[in-house]
Design an enzyme around this catalytic site. Structure first.
Site, PDB file in Angstrom:
ATOM      1  N   HIS A  32     -71.342 -10.693  24.942  1.00 32.62           N
ATOM      2  CA  HIS A  32     -71.789 -10.598  26.237  1.00 32.62           C
ATOM      3  C   HIS A  32     -71.907 -11.833  26.910  1.00 32.62           C
ATOM      4  O   HIS A  32     -72.312 -12.958  26.403  1.00 32.62           O
ATOM      5  CB  HIS A  32     -72.824  -9.672  26.205  1.00 32.62           C
ATOM      6  CG  HIS A  32     -72.467  -8.329  25.517  1.00 32.62           C
ATOM      7  ND1 HIS A  32     -73.401  -7.938  24.401  1.00 32.62           N
ATOM      8  CD2 HIS A  32     -71.707  -7.284  25.879  1.00 32.62           C
ATOM      9  CE1 HIS A  32     -72.531  -6.565  23.827  1.00 32.62           C
ATOM     10  NE2 HIS A  32     -71.823  -6.275  24.998  1.00 32.62           N
TER      11      HIS A  32
ATOM     12  N   ASP B 184     -75.184 -12.916  26.003  1.00 32.11           N
ATOM     13  CA  ASP B 184     -75.343 -13.476  24.552  1.00 32.11           C
ATOM     14  C   ASP B 184     -75.085 -14.898  24.482  1.00 32.11           C
ATOM     15  O   ASP B 184     -75.687 -15.914  24.002  1.00 32.11           O
ATOM     16  CB  ASP B 184     -74.027 -12.912  23.688  1.00 32.11           C
ATOM     17  CG  ASP B 184     -74.340 -11.469  23.393  1.00 32.11           C
ATOM     18  OD1 ASP B 184     -75.539 -10.930  23.177  1.00 32.11           O
ATOM     19  OD2 ASP B 184     -73.559 -10.621  23.282  1.00 32.11           O
TER      20      ASP B 184
ATOM     21  N   GLU C 191     -62.275  -1.493  27.696  1.00 30.66           N
ATOM     22  CA  GLU C 191     -62.649  -0.904  26.484  1.00 30.66           C
ATOM     23  C   GLU C 191     -63.004   0.559  26.929  1.00 30.66           C
ATOM     24  O   GLU C 191     -64.054   0.818  27.519  1.00 30.66           O
ATOM     25  CB  GLU C 191     -63.883  -1.454  25.796  1.00 30.66           C
ATOM     26  CG  GLU C 191     -64.296  -0.797  24.549  1.00 30.66           C
ATOM     27  CD  GLU C 191     -65.438  -1.494  23.821  1.00 30.66           C
ATOM     28  OE1 GLU C 191     -65.788  -2.873  24.290  1.00 30.66           O
ATOM     29  OE2 GLU C 191     -65.991  -0.843  23.093  1.00 30.66           O
TER      30      GLU C 191
ATOM     31  N   GLU D 202     -61.701   1.343  20.568  1.00 33.16           N
ATOM     32  CA  GLU D 202     -62.491   1.251  19.809  1.00 33.16           C
ATOM     33  C   GLU D 202     -62.411   2.722  19.029  1.00 33.16           C
ATOM     34  O   GLU D 202     -62.623   3.733  19.542  1.00 33.16           O
ATOM     35  CB  GLU D 202     -64.006   1.189  20.111  1.00 33.16           C
ATOM     36  CG  GLU D 202     -65.103   1.616  18.999  1.00 33.16           C
ATOM     37  CD  GLU D 202     -66.721   1.054  19.415  1.00 33.16           C
ATOM     38  OE1 GLU D 202     -66.764  -0.002  19.974  1.00 33.16           O
ATOM     39  OE2 GLU D 202     -67.425   1.679  19.196  1.00 33.16           O
TER      40      GLU D 202
ATOM     41  N   HIS E   2     -64.924   5.496  19.851  1.00 36.88           N
ATOM     42  CA  HIS E   2     -64.992   6.124  21.079  1.00 36.88           C
ATOM     43  C   HIS E   2     -63.740   6.977  21.244  1.00 36.88           C
ATOM     44  O   HIS E   2     -63.686   7.996  21.953  1.00 36.88           O
ATOM     45  CB  HIS E   2     -64.632   4.842  22.122  1.00 36.88           C
ATOM     46  CG  HIS E   2     -65.565   3.911  22.193  1.00 36.88           C
ATOM     47  ND1 HIS E   2     -65.814   2.821  22.968  1.00 36.88           N
ATOM     48  CD2 HIS E   2     -66.922   3.998  21.711  1.00 36.88           C
ATOM     49  CE1 HIS E   2     -66.790   2.032  22.848  1.00 36.88           C
ATOM     50  NE2 HIS E   2     -67.476   2.820  21.827  1.00 36.88           N
TER      51      HIS E   2
ATOM     52  N   ASP F 290     -72.973   7.801  19.665  1.00 33.99           N
ATOM     53  CA  ASP F 290     -71.984   6.692  19.109  1.00 33.99           C
ATOM     54  C   ASP F 290     -72.747   6.086  17.856  1.00 33.99           C
ATOM     55  O   ASP F 290     -73.628   5.382  18.011  1.00 33.99           O
ATOM     56  CB  ASP F 290     -71.738   5.750  20.295  1.00 33.99           C
ATOM     57  CG  ASP F 290     -70.818   4.486  19.973  1.00 33.99           C
ATOM     58  OD1 ASP F 290     -70.122   4.497  18.950  1.00 33.99           O
ATOM     59  OD2 ASP F 290     -70.705   3.595  21.044  1.00 33.99           O
TER      60      ASP F 290
ATOM     61  N   ASP G  61     -70.983   3.813  15.522  1.00 34.26           N
ATOM     62  CA  ASP G  61     -70.722   2.526  15.066  1.00 34.26           C
ATOM     63  C   ASP G  61     -70.905   2.308  13.497  1.00 34.26           C
ATOM     64  O   ASP G  61     -71.378   1.393  12.957  1.00 34.26           O
ATOM     65  CB  ASP G  61     -71.652   1.759  15.913  1.00 34.26           C
ATOM     66  CG  ASP G  61     -71.026   1.499  17.158  1.00 34.26           C
ATOM     67  OD1 ASP G  61     -70.037   1.815  17.497  1.00 34.26           O
ATOM     68  OD2 ASP G  61     -72.094   1.047  18.085  1.00 34.26           O
TER      69      ASP G  61
ATOM     70  N   ASP H  99     -66.915  -3.292  15.484  1.00 35.16           N
ATOM     71  CA  ASP H  99     -68.100  -3.193  16.188  1.00 35.16           C
ATOM     72  C   ASP H  99     -68.959  -2.080  15.404  1.00 35.16           C
ATOM     73  O   ASP H  99     -68.837  -0.988  15.588  1.00 35.16           O
ATOM     74  CB  ASP H  99     -67.750  -2.635  17.762  1.00 35.16           C
ATOM     75  CG  ASP H  99     -68.639  -2.783  18.637  1.00 35.16           C
ATOM     76  OD1 ASP H  99     -69.892  -3.153  18.321  1.00 35.16           O
ATOM     77  OD2 ASP H  99     -68.507  -2.100  19.822  1.00 35.16           O
TER      78      ASP H  99
HETATM   79  C1  3MF Z   1     -70.504   0.470  23.300  1.00 33.41           C
HETATM   80  C2  3MF Z   1     -69.646  -0.558  22.684  1.00 33.41           C
HETATM   81  C3  3MF Z   1     -70.111  -1.901  22.991  1.00 33.41           C
HETATM   82  C4  3MF Z   1     -69.040  -2.924  23.507  1.00 33.41           C
HETATM   83  C5  3MF Z   1     -69.537  -4.218  23.915  1.00 33.41           C
HETATM   84  C6  3MF Z   1     -68.393  -5.214  24.327  1.00 33.41           C
HETATM   85  C7  3MF Z   1     -72.266  -2.594  22.129  1.00 33.41           C
HETATM   86  O1  3MF Z   1     -70.108   1.843  22.820  1.00 33.41           O
HETATM   87  O2  3MF Z   1     -68.767  -0.480  22.134  1.00 33.41           O
HETATM   88  O3  3MF Z   1     -70.767  -2.676  22.045  1.00 33.41           O
HETATM   89  O4  3MF Z   1     -68.104  -2.834  22.621  1.00 33.41           O
HETATM   90  O5  3MF Z   1     -70.477  -3.868  24.850  1.00 33.41           O
HETATM   91  O6  3MF Z   1     -67.585  -4.619  25.598  1.00 33.41           O
HETATM   92 MG    MG Z   2     -67.127  -1.500  21.115  1.00 34.77          MG
END
Ligand code: 3MF
Ligand code: MG
Length: 343
Positions: free
Chosen positions: A48, A51, A173, A209, A212, A247, A249, A282
């Protein structure tokens, strides 16, 4: 050994706070994370804007560039590359109602400032990709924004980025919900329609992703395939997700092995990565995970990709053809089950 280059972001090694409880693990410095990322087999770091440049809001444009150069030194020291920079348009008080689609023109201006700075930072880090996770570009109250004007505002914001820098590529994304209820750009198809409406579609692609896609009720492998078919898959965030809830992850492939296999199969078959694209992971460690094992979810995800690449290598294409000719899809399905379950 994998055919892919892997990447992750500093947020993938986090303190474990969630919506209902505080942090449970110690904070690890950025440099330490980069060192560990290298050690566990990653090739690139995702960023980011803040970051790479903490306290970005407090700095002027030149200071932001200078701070980004400091971050680049750390990457160079550990032999790591930067994959992309993503403006974080969901934390600041000025992005409460979204960034590019906020109803407040001052807030939209701030979103553009963060976007231009993200491009400056990408240039300093030596990467040409800007990722737009359109976190709050949607609504909590459906009637609070004009949906057509909002789509046009996203296109306009991307156009401004493309014009600001003639080399930069923008990757959308997509995510259907969370933190908003309804996103204006929920799937890869939407992202590519937006791409085609910009001033330079050749520089606007997508990042898929897995979680998602699942949240959108779609198959991640087919979302990957759609972007590949259009020549627009410029990054992936592989992970996993148990159904259509928040979400999660989770580590790649731990919930739906067959779906994970099909994601790797389509990536391998289409030589994903041959233009330098990364496999991003991710993933987030479970909250129960202890400090000393807080990289395990990333290591496990790499291992899952590698094991599934092996399965793809062993996939019997002539048997598949035979089943297709006989229209015996039950046989084909069972073959997949055996392939995945046999050692
Ligand atoms: C949220 C995400 C994010 C994005 C990241 C980069 C925290 O669901 O997937 O990860 O991937 O912000 O764009
Ligand atoms: Mg992501």
């Amino acid at each position: 050994m994998s055919m892919f280059k892997f990447s992750a972001g500093p947020w993938n090694v986090h303190e474990g706070a969630d919506a209902f409880g505080p942090a449970v693990r110690k904070t690890i410095t950025f440099e330490k994370k980069v060192e560990m990322f290298k050690k566990i087999g990653l090739d690139g770091v995702q960023f980011h804007d803040d970051d790479a440049v903490p306290e970005i809001n407090e700095l002027n444009d030149a200071q932001i560039r200078a701070r980004a150069r400091e971050t680049k030194k750390i990457l160079d020291h550990y032999g790591m590359a930067a994959e992309f920079v993503a403006p974080r348009l969901w934390m600041d008080p000025r992005t409460i109602d979204g960034g590019y689609t906020s109803n407040n023109p001052k807030d939209r201006e701030y979103a553009m400032w963060r976007s231009y700075r993200s491009i400056d930072i990408a240039n300093e880090l030596g990467c040409d990709k800007i990722v737009l996770w359109l976190a709050r570009e949607g609504t909590m109250c459906a009637e609070s924004k004009d949906p057509i004007q909002s789509v046009n505002r996203i296109i306009e914001a991307i156009n401004k980025m493309l014009e600001y820098d003639k080399n930069i590529k923008v990757l959308v994304e997509t995510k259907p919900n969370e933190p908003v209820d309804r996103s204006f750009c929920p799937t890869i198809g939407h992202a590519l329609a937006i791409s085609s409406a910009t001033v330079d579609p050749s520089r606007v692609g997508a990042l898929l992703e897995s979680a998602h896609a699942i949240l959108a009720g779609l198959d991640p492998a087919n979302e990957i395939a759609f972007a590949l078919a259009m020549g627009k898959l410029w990054s992936v965030h592989l992970n996993d997700q148990n159904g259509m809830k928040y979400d999660q992850d989770k580590a790649f492939g731990v919930e739906n092995l067959r779906q994970a296999f099909n994601q790797i199969k389509v990536l391998v078959e289409n030589n994903y990565g041959s233009n330098g694209e990364y496999v991003g992971l991710d993933v987030k460690a479970m909250r129960t995970q202890k400090d000393e094992a807080c990289y395990r979810h990333i290591e496990n995800s790499i291992k899952m990709v590698e094991m599934l690449e092996e399965k793809v290598k062993n996939f019997d294409y002539s048997y598949q053809q035979q089943c297709i000719e006989a229209r015996d899809y039950e046989a084909l399905e069972m073959y997949i089950m055996e392939l995945l379950m046999k050692g």
